[in-house]
Design an enzyme around this catalytic site. Structure first.
Site, mmCIF file in Angstrom:
data_model
loop_
_atom_site.group_PDB
_atom_site.id
_atom_site.type_symbol
_atom_site.label_atom_id
_atom_site.label_comp_id
_atom_site.label_asym_id
_atom_site.label_seq_id
_atom_site.Cartn_x
_atom_site.Cartn_y
_atom_site.Cartn_z
ATOM 1 N N GLU A 144 8.881 76.373 27.989
ATOM 2 C CA GLU A 144 8.749 74.918 27.886
ATOM 3 C C GLU A 144 9.829 74.488 26.902
ATOM 4 O OE1 GLU A 144 6.368 71.899 25.295
ATOM 5 O OE2 GLU A 144 4.975 73.183 26.402
ATOM 6 N N CYS A 203 6.491 67.445 22.388
ATOM 7 C CA CYS A 203 7.313 67.762 23.560
ATOM 8 C C CYS A 203 7.076 66.774 24.686
ATOM 9 C CB CYS A 203 7.030 69.189 24.031
ATOM 10 S SG CYS A 203 5.279 69.508 24.346
#
Length: 675
Positions: A257, A296
């Protein structure tokens, strides 16, 4: 000198052989702890996970692992106050800490619950239906999932020191794979405290979890095709790890990620004054200030119709002016600090890059806060050239967003695609048709899309909240990986294998009776057997029972189901499927129950449903029915005095043609209760 963080390796706490590097409070710059992995036997940790943790977990069923995970989640939740106190030094407000700490423990509990509901009380998971590979039914195929015989290495980011490691660890644990947790050093002191309480609980099998504080350099050298690495961090680091020889040549499972320029989209049907306009502004504001923008999933690109650019900017400025930046412990503070001074410097550098094609409309990135700590006020920008690369390529990982105007849906979708893949986008619209067009046009570039309006807003968890039941990840620039997603996250750690064999072989491997496998009929009715006595393949055959026209007429009158196929001979005869009066499908099922049910009290406590019911051949008056009921799947419940038994039911007519097939679901007492 402050305390040196310890790693938990090979069943013991390990302290590095040097003084370590200082970890500073994001709030006041004081030294919270020191960190080092000097002298740590990383290869030994990997071997210990494989030889001790793996077998210990493999011996447990999905339900047993879930029960341990539930106890762990409840234990951690009960002692969360000390985690909140330490979390302040990461720069997090109480609200921010809740997202990280309660969110992490909630994810653990969610996985424990889903595993008990959706996975068998077994060590093997059956994937899909049986595939018939031969004409006679003696050669079949079945896909199964089994736990890999390796270790899951989890490399986490600094912004979520609790949730970040628990959302990776929980599905791996349920899958029966041991974990090595590697926290980002900046905030490792909070991860280490939570991990220490996990070990002190004594709940988890030895070797099932280990902690690596400090550098993990070289860990991939010891991993192979049965192992996995889940990485959260920068795209540059992900690219370096992805090129490791063991990833390229040994089949090491690697997911990442990485950077993500997430967008929030205001649809053209929403204008100032609409409730949805306020929802849009509220969402962008929340993502700019929550965790000081260090998420994020935070919104970096604010995509709005050109006519709405100025109204959106003015509305955001009005809310941003009320933000109070400071020590999260101080009354009235609404946004804390960034994780470190270095992190703040990186954000300021990114802002300078963004200003090559965008103008700052709120905040002053040159006015660096003079207080100790990594404080920074929010910064809002307005794009000049919407197609310039900077807003679509530079991620300022802090309280920073850029407003970008668009002209029409085609232009919008082009701008969305310029992000080259994101974790999440939010779309605010009142119009479902617009929602479909934008979602389908932008879905290939996103792992998740939130469609928000005034109807779902009260229940919505917001743009930036990954949920245990939904996939967390994104394509392209976002790393191309997937985490969470409910049971999908568990299966990620397991190997899918296609098994070919006879019905008896597949029954033995999957512990679920397969059509064509051995059936046992005896003097004892299967409904007289408790959960310990009942075996797969135990069968009862009931019938025949003739269906009369009087049965059909009575069922129609009694239930009110007077569909013409059951009551009107002329219309039924004209139907190409029936050719005359036929029995109700539910009459067939009811008569079949009368052929196999044992009416006296016994181990069978209740019937709680019927699955996969299909009516295959019409039943007419004077047809005779015979039912075969076979014990198909036996699932003890961990926390109850009974278990679930799934029975395979096949009803045939006098010509041995199947007229109905289905699964009957019952609750059956365990031996100690039945006795």
């Amino acid at each position: 000198m402050s305390r040196l963080l310890e790693s938990y390796a090979q069943g013991t706490w390990y302290s590095a052989t040097d003084e370590g590097a200082p970890l500073l409070s994001a709030v006041d710059g004081s030294e919270i702890a020191r960190v080092s992995s000097s002298g740590l036997d990383v290869a030994g940790m990997v071997d210990y996970a494989r030889t001790v943790g793996g077998p210990a977990l493999a011996a447990l069923t999905f339900h047993e692992r879930a029960a341990l995970l539930k106890q762990l989640g409840l234990t951690l939740m009960a002692g969360k106050e000390e985690f909140y106190q330490l979390s302040r030094h990461t720069g997090a407000t109480t609200r921010d800490s809740g997202v990280d700490i309660d969110g992490g423990f909630g994810t653990v509990l969610s996985y424990a619950s889903k595993a008990r509901r959706e996975l068998p009380n077994e060590t093997v998971y059956l994937d899909g239906a049986i595939e018939q590979l031969g004409k006679k039914g003696t050669f079949l195929g079945q896909h199964i999932y089994t736990s890999r015989r390796g270790v899951a290495v989890q490399i986490n980011a600094f912004n979520f020191p609790v949730w970040g490691f628990l959302e990776k660890l929980a599905p791996a644990f349920i899958a029966g794979v041991p974990s090595i947790v590697k926290p980002a050093s900046q905030t490792a002191y909070l991860t280490e405290l939570v991990f220490r309480r996990m070990i002190e609980s004594g709940l988890l099998p030895e070797g099932s979890v280990q902690l690596l504080c400090g550098s993990a350099r070289g860990v991939l050298d010891h991993l192979g095709g049965q192992d996995s690495v889940a990485f959260t961090g920068s795209a540059d680091t992900a690219a370096t790890l992805r090129s490791h020889p063991n990833v390229v040549g040994e089949g090491l499972h690697f997911t990442a990620e990485a950077d993500s320029l997430n967008a929030s989209i205001l649809a053209s049907d929403v204008t100032q004054g609409d409730p949805e306009f306020d929802l849009f502004v509220k969402g962008v504001f929340a993502e700019m200030t929550s965790k000081a923008g260090q998420k994020c999933t935070a919104i970096r690109r604010v995509l709005v119709p050109h006519d709405s650019v100025e109204p959106v900017i003015e509305a955001l400025k009005a809310k941003l002016k009320k933000v109070v930046v400071g020590d999260p412990a101080d009354e009235g503070v609404t946004m804390g600090a960034l994780a470190s001074i270095d992190q703040r410097d990186e954000v300021l550098k990114s802002i300078r890059g963004l200003t090559k094609s965008a103008a700052v409309v709120f905040g002053d990135p040159d006015a660096v806060d003079s207080r100790p700590g990594a404080f920074m006020a929010p910064v809002l920008l307005k794009a000049g050239d919407k197609t310039a690369p900077e807003p679509h390529e530079i991620e300022a990982f802090g309280p920073v967003s850029t407003v970008i105007g668009y002209d029409g849906t085609a232009d919008l979708l082009d701008l969305v695609a310029r992000g080259k893949g994101s974790l999440v986008a939010s779309l605010v619209t009142k119009n479902s048709a617009i929602a479909r067009e934008i979602v389908l046009g932008s879905a290939p570039y996103h792992g998740r899309i939130l469609v928000l309006n005034s109807e779902d807003a009260k229940e919505s968890t917001g743009h930036g909240s990954p949920l245990p039941v939904l996939v967390h990840g994104g394509p392209g620039r976002a790393g191309g990986g997937e985490e969470l997603g409910g049971i999908r996250g568990v299966l990620h750690h397991m190997q899918r294998t296609a098994i070919q064999g006879t019905p008896d072989v597949l029954t033995a491997i999957g512990n679920k009776w397969v059509t064509g496998a051995k059936q046992t009929t005896g003097d004892v009715h299967p409904f007289r057997k408790n959960l310990g006595e009942l075996k797969l393949g135990d069968t009862i055959v009931g019938g025949p029972r003739q269906v009369t026209r009087a049965d059909i007429d009575h069922f129609a009158e009694f239930t009110g189901d007077t569909f013409y196929a059951h009551t009107d001979p002329e219309a039924a005869a004209a139907n190409p499927l029936f050719g005359g009066i036929v029995a109700h499908g539910y009459l067939v099922v009811s008569l079949a129950a009368g052929l196999f049910v044992d009416p006296a009290p016994g181990p069978v406590l209740a019937n709680f449903g019927v699955d996969s019911l299909r009516f295959l051949t019409p039943v007419k008056a004077e047809d005779s029915l015979t039912v075969t009921l076979t014990a198909k799947l036996i699932t003890p419940r961990q926390s109850a005095d009974y278990g679930e038994v799934r029975w395979d039911a096949v009803v045939v007519n006098q010509n041995d043609e199947p007229v109905a097939t289905y699964d009957v679901l019952t609750l059956v007492a365990k031996p100690e209760v039945a006795s």
